[in-house]
Design a protein around this motif. Structure first.
Motif, PDB file in Angstrom:
ATOM      1  N   ASP A  24       0.930  -1.433  -0.074  1.00 48.46           N
ATOM      2  CA  ASP A  24      -0.039  -0.063  -0.044  1.00 48.46           C
ATOM      3  C   ASP A  24       0.867   1.110  -0.117  1.00 48.46           C
ATOM      4  OD1 ASP A  24      -1.751  -2.205   1.442  1.00 48.46           O
ATOM      5  OD2 ASP A  24      -2.980  -0.680   0.626  1.00 48.46           O
ATOM      6  N   SER A  27      -0.703   7.513   0.069  1.00 46.89           N
ATOM      7  CA  SER A  27      -1.917   7.734  -0.694  1.00 46.89           C
ATOM      8  C   SER A  27      -1.789   8.610  -1.844  1.00 46.89           C
ATOM      9  CB  SER A  27      -3.064   8.216   0.467  1.00 46.89           C
ATOM     10  OG  SER A  27      -2.540   9.343   1.056  1.00 46.89           O
ATOM     11  N   ASN A  30       1.535   8.330  -7.098  1.00 48.86           N
ATOM     12  CA  ASN A  30       0.739   7.627  -8.142  1.00 48.86           C
ATOM     13  C   ASN A  30       1.762   6.883  -8.767  1.00 48.86           C
ATOM     14  OD1 ASN A  30       2.365   9.588  -9.238  1.00 48.86           O
ATOM     15  ND2 ASN A  30       0.832  10.534 -10.596  1.00 48.86           N
ATOM     16  N   ASN A  51       0.159   4.924 -11.753  1.00 42.91           N
ATOM     17  CA  ASN A  51      -1.401   4.684 -11.675  1.00 42.91           C
ATOM     18  C   ASN A  51      -1.399   3.143 -11.905  1.00 42.91           C
ATOM     19  OD1 ASN A  51      -2.022   7.549 -11.067  1.00 42.91           O
ATOM     20  ND2 ASN A  51      -1.823   7.744 -13.582  1.00 42.91           N
ATOM     21  N   SER A  73      -4.104   1.956  -6.845  1.00 44.64           N
ATOM     22  CA  SER A  73      -3.766   2.338  -5.400  1.00 44.64           C
ATOM     23  C   SER A  73      -2.887   1.141  -5.012  1.00 44.64           C
ATOM     24  CB  SER A  73      -5.181   2.183  -4.514  1.00 44.64           C
ATOM     25  OG  SER A  73      -5.919   1.053  -4.790  1.00 44.64           O
TER      26      SER A  73
END
Lengths: 113, 117
Positions: A24, A27, A30, A51, A73
């Motif tokens: 992860d 946030s 990209n 992305n 993500s």
């Protein structure tokens, strides 16, 4: 900003089994990168995403390795039919397009018995 | 292809001393980034400092500074007033500025820095 996280932190598997790791990124980043680090060496680049698009793959990424980032993500790295030579630390990093400083997660240590 | 060379596998200095880690690289690119990362024992890689090749001014971050010599393809890291917490592996890394080809970092083999009390 919680930083880059990786799961699991440790994985022990038997030769021939498939394994999957998750990353992860930060946030708003990209770009997402995967690296492999063996003991006493610097990390080696495997692949990266901008992305959801996988834009580059190293020749180190054999056909037993596959990476995805389906919604731009989190990302997964799967190794099929693991071999003892796959034992390493698998690192994930993320960055903005600019500046391109990459921030690393804690890594997943894979041991193949 | 780019290569990064760190010629000092291990260095040891006393706490509060200044230490310089060396890094040289080879590339045909004219625009790129250089980084130093720190990896403490059993802990994750931490970005220490970065340098854009088009900038002539050397980057500084608190006690950490670099000596960037573009013509010589040299990028050394100076740590002033070294602290016990600076004990770690230090990696020098290179990345091309523009796309086309691998966009990942190319790392050196690292220098193990030990700060003695």
């Amino acid at each position: 900003d919680t930083g880059v996280s990786q799961d699991p932190r440790h994985k022990i598997t038997k030769r021939g089994q498939n394994v999957t790791f998750r990353c992860d990124p930060i946030s708003e980043h990209n770009r997402l990168y995967w690296y492999r680090q063996t003991l006493g060496q610097g990390p080696e680049f495997l692949t990266y995403f901008q992305n959801e698009a996988q834009l580059e793959k190293s020749r180190l990424l054999s056909d037993r390795f596959s990476a995805e980032r389906p919604k731009g993500s989190f990302s997964t790295l799967e190794i099929q039919r693991t071999e003892q030579g796959d034992s390493a630390m698998y690192l994930c990093a993320s960055s903005l397009v600019f500046p391109r400083a990459q921030y690393f997660g804690p890594g997943t240590r894979l041991t193949v018995l | 292809a780019q290569t990064v060379t760190q010629s000092q596998p291990e260095m040891s200095v006393q706490e509060a001393e200044t230490v310089t880690l060396s890094c040289t690289y080879d590339t045909s690119e004219s625009n790129y980034y250089l980084f130093w990362y720190k990896q403490p024992p059993s802990r994750q890689m931490i970005l220490v400092i970065r340098q854009e090749a088009y900038k002539q001014q050397n980057a500084t971050e608190n006690r950490f500074s670099v000596n960037f010599q573009k013509a010589a393809k040299s990028f050394s890291l100076k740590i002033s007033d070294s602290q016990l917490g600076d004990t770690a592996m230090y990696f020098c890394a290179f990345m091309k500025q523009e796309g086309g080809g691998a966009d990942g970092l190319t790392f050196g083999k690292g220098t193990h820095l030990i700060i003695q009390p």
